[in-house]
Motif scaffolding. Structure first.
Motif, PDB file in Angstrom:
ATOM      1  N   GLY A 151       0.790  -1.227   0.000  1.00 45.25           N
ATOM      2  CA  GLY A 151       0.000   0.000   0.000  1.00 45.25           C
ATOM      3  C   GLY A 151       0.821   1.274   0.000  1.00 45.25           C
ATOM      4  N   ALA A 152       1.886   1.320   0.789  1.00 46.63           N
ATOM      5  CA  ALA A 152       2.715   2.530   0.846  1.00 46.63           C
ATOM      6  C   ALA A 152       3.393   2.798  -0.498  1.00 46.63           C
ATOM      7  CB  ALA A 152       3.758   2.403   1.947  1.00 46.63           C
ATOM      8  N   ASN A 153       3.778   1.745  -1.201  1.00 50.36           N
ATOM      9  CA  ASN A 153       4.424   1.932  -2.503  1.00 50.36           C
ATOM     10  C   ASN A 153       3.422   2.364  -3.569  1.00 50.36           C
ATOM     11  OD1 ASN A 153       6.875   1.228  -1.394  1.00 50.36           O
ATOM     12  ND2 ASN A 153       6.721  -0.912  -2.007  1.00 50.36           N
ATOM     13  N   ILE A 154       2.214   1.805  -3.513  1.00 47.82           N
ATOM     14  CA  ILE A 154       1.150   2.226  -4.441  1.00 47.82           C
ATOM     15  C   ILE A 154       0.863   3.702  -4.217  1.00 47.82           C
ATOM     16  CG2 ILE A 154      -1.287   1.963  -5.026  1.00 47.82           C
ATOM     17  CD1 ILE A 154      -0.961  -1.038  -4.235  1.00 47.82           C
ATOM     18  N   ARG A 155       0.741   4.075  -2.967  1.00 44.78           N
ATOM     19  CA  ARG A 155       0.475   5.478  -2.627  1.00 44.78           C
ATOM     20  C   ARG A 155       1.614   6.379  -3.100  1.00 44.78           C
ATOM     21  NH1 ARG A 155      -0.435   7.281   3.570  1.00 44.78           N
ATOM     22  NH2 ARG A 155       0.376   9.371   3.350  1.00 44.78           N
ATOM     23  N   TYR A 156       2.838   5.887  -2.966  1.00 43.75           N
ATOM     24  CA  TYR A 156       3.996   6.689  -3.352  1.00 43.75           C
ATOM     25  C   TYR A 156       3.967   7.040  -4.841  1.00 43.75           C
ATOM     26  CZ  TYR A 156       8.755   8.339  -3.825  1.00 43.75           C
ATOM     27  OH  TYR A 156       9.843   9.117  -4.087  1.00 43.75           O
ATOM     28  N   VAL A 157       3.672   6.070  -5.706  1.00 44.59           N
ATOM     29  CA  VAL A 157       3.746   6.349  -7.150  1.00 44.59           C
ATOM     30  C   VAL A 157       2.460   6.932  -7.720  1.00 44.59           C
ATOM     31  CG1 VAL A 157       5.540   4.617  -7.553  1.00 44.59           C
ATOM     32  CG2 VAL A 157       3.154   4.015  -7.955  1.00 44.59           C
ATOM     33  N   THR A 158       1.314   6.738  -7.038  1.00 43.56           N
ATOM     34  CA  THR A 158       0.053   7.244  -7.585  1.00 43.56           C
ATOM     35  C   THR A 158      -0.546   8.384  -6.770  1.00 43.56           C
ATOM     36  OG1 THR A 158      -1.336   5.706  -6.321  1.00 43.56           O
ATOM     37  CG2 THR A 158      -0.528   4.945  -8.488  1.00 43.56           C
ATOM     38  N   SER A 159      -0.078   8.576  -5.553  1.00 44.03           N
ATOM     39  CA  SER A 159      -0.664   9.528  -4.590  1.00 44.03           C
ATOM     40  C   SER A 159      -2.090   9.145  -4.231  1.00 44.03           C
ATOM     41  CB  SER A 159      -0.612  10.964  -5.128  1.00 44.03           C
ATOM     42  OG  SER A 159       0.714  11.380  -5.285  1.00 44.03           O
ATOM     43  N   SER A 160      -2.404   7.866  -4.272  1.00 42.00           N
ATOM     44  CA  SER A 160      -3.747   7.405  -3.912  1.00 42.00           C
ATOM     45  C   SER A 160      -3.729   6.775  -2.529  1.00 42.00           C
ATOM     46  CB  SER A 160      -4.250   6.367  -4.919  1.00 42.00           C
ATOM     47  OG  SER A 160      -3.545   5.153  -4.779  1.00 42.00           O
ATOM     48  N   TYR A 161      -4.799   7.003  -1.808  1.00 41.11           N
ATOM     49  CA  TYR A 161      -4.966   6.352  -0.514  1.00 41.11           C
ATOM     50  C   TYR A 161      -6.452   6.258  -0.253  1.00 41.11           C
ATOM     51  CZ  TYR A 161      -4.810   5.316   4.415  1.00 41.11           C
ATOM     52  OH  TYR A 161      -4.977   4.726   5.627  1.00 41.11           O
ATOM     53  N   GLN A 162      -6.921   5.062   0.011  1.00 44.70           N
ATOM     54  CA  GLN A 162      -8.354   4.906   0.265  1.00 44.70           C
ATOM     55  C   GLN A 162      -8.628   4.101   1.516  1.00 44.70           C
ATOM     56  OE1 GLN A 162     -10.370   3.540  -3.248  1.00 44.70           O
ATOM     57  NE2 GLN A 162     -10.420   5.578  -4.088  1.00 44.70           N
ATOM     58  N   GLY A 163      -7.839   4.293   2.526  1.00 48.19           N
ATOM     59  CA  GLY A 163      -8.123   3.666   3.804  1.00 48.19           C
ATOM     60  C   GLY A 163      -7.267   2.455   4.098  1.00 48.19           C
ATOM     61  N   ASN A 164      -7.171   2.140   5.377  1.00 49.25           N
ATOM     62  CA  ASN A 164      -6.323   1.037   5.828  1.00 49.25           C
ATOM     63  C   ASN A 164      -6.859  -0.333   5.487  1.00 49.25           C
ATOM     64  OD1 ASN A 164      -4.263   2.526   6.935  1.00 49.25           O
ATOM     65  ND2 ASN A 164      -5.264   2.719   8.913  1.00 49.25           N
ATOM     66  N   TRP A 165      -8.143  -0.481   5.309  1.00 47.84           N
ATOM     67  CA  TRP A 165      -8.714  -1.825   5.183  1.00 47.84           C
ATOM     68  C   TRP A 165      -8.156  -2.599   4.007  1.00 47.84           C
ATOM     69  CZ3 TRP A 165     -11.565  -3.885   1.163  1.00 47.84           C
ATOM     70  CH2 TRP A 165     -12.029  -3.001   0.206  1.00 47.84           C
TER      71      TRP A 165
END
Length: 194
Positions: A20-34
């Motif tokens: 998740g942290a790497n996906i967020r890093y390259v896309t700037s997306s975050y949709q919750g911890n679940w």
């Protein structure tokens, strides 16, 4: 740009990301911890190209399209979820791998070294069956993520301050005999989001 520089330094045609942290890093997306680290969404960062996010289908994907105007709509695609598919795990892992291969082919990097941040056995097997030259992608992601801008450093300071304040609240206000751990966790989440 930092991910692309790291890919060049590690001789990678692309990065395939499940953490998740790497996906967020390259896309700037975050949709919750679940769904942050449960391998139901993924991203491909082609070297020299824009990232492609494979988001869980349905409302999550539609929200991603609305919430992420910086990404081209065609670069937000439905994820092929293979985990918990019971008897269909190998089939669905193959569909996931095919969706990644499609991006690699679009960018002409399918035959190059492809860095992957983490694998489970069904996805590893699916990529091997497709003759993808997979290598460890963590060194490239670590190299990219270690470099911080001034803004990122300031945000990290703010996040740390919020975390410190939450710990103070736990120690001096919320932690009492009979209070359950989940009640503390709920208060921490509420406090930090507030």
């Amino acid at each position: 740009q930092r991910a692309r520089d790291a890919m060049n330094n590690h001789d990678l045609g692309a990065l395939v990301l499940y953490a998740g942290a790497n996906i967020r890093y390259v896309t700037s997306s975050y949709q919750g911890n679940w769904k942050y680290n449960i391998n139901i969404r993924y991203a491909v960062q082609p070297n020299g190209g824009d990232p492609v996010l494979f988001e869980t289908a349905g409302s999550d994907m539609q929200c991603a399209k609305i919430d992420m105007p910086w990404m081209k709509l065609e670069n937000i695609r439905p994820a092929m979820t293979w985990q918990w598919a019971e008897g269909a795990v190998p089939h669905m892992a193959g569909k996931m791998a095919d969706s990644v291969v499609e991006v690699l082919e679009e960018h002409g990097v399918k035959k190059e070294r492809i860095g992957v941040d983490n694998f489970d056995w069904p996805s590893l097997q699916a990529f091997q069956e497709r003759k993808i030259n997979i290598v460890n992608g963590w060194p490239a992601m670590s190299a990219a993520r270690v470099i911080k801008t001034r803004d990122e450093i300031e945000l990290l300071k703010q996040a740390s301050s919020i975390g410190d304040a939450a710990m103070w609240k736990i120690k001096y206000e919320w932690l009492k005999p009979g209070v359950r751990e989940r009640e503390i966790e709920a208060k921490v989440h509420e406090f930090m989001l507030e």
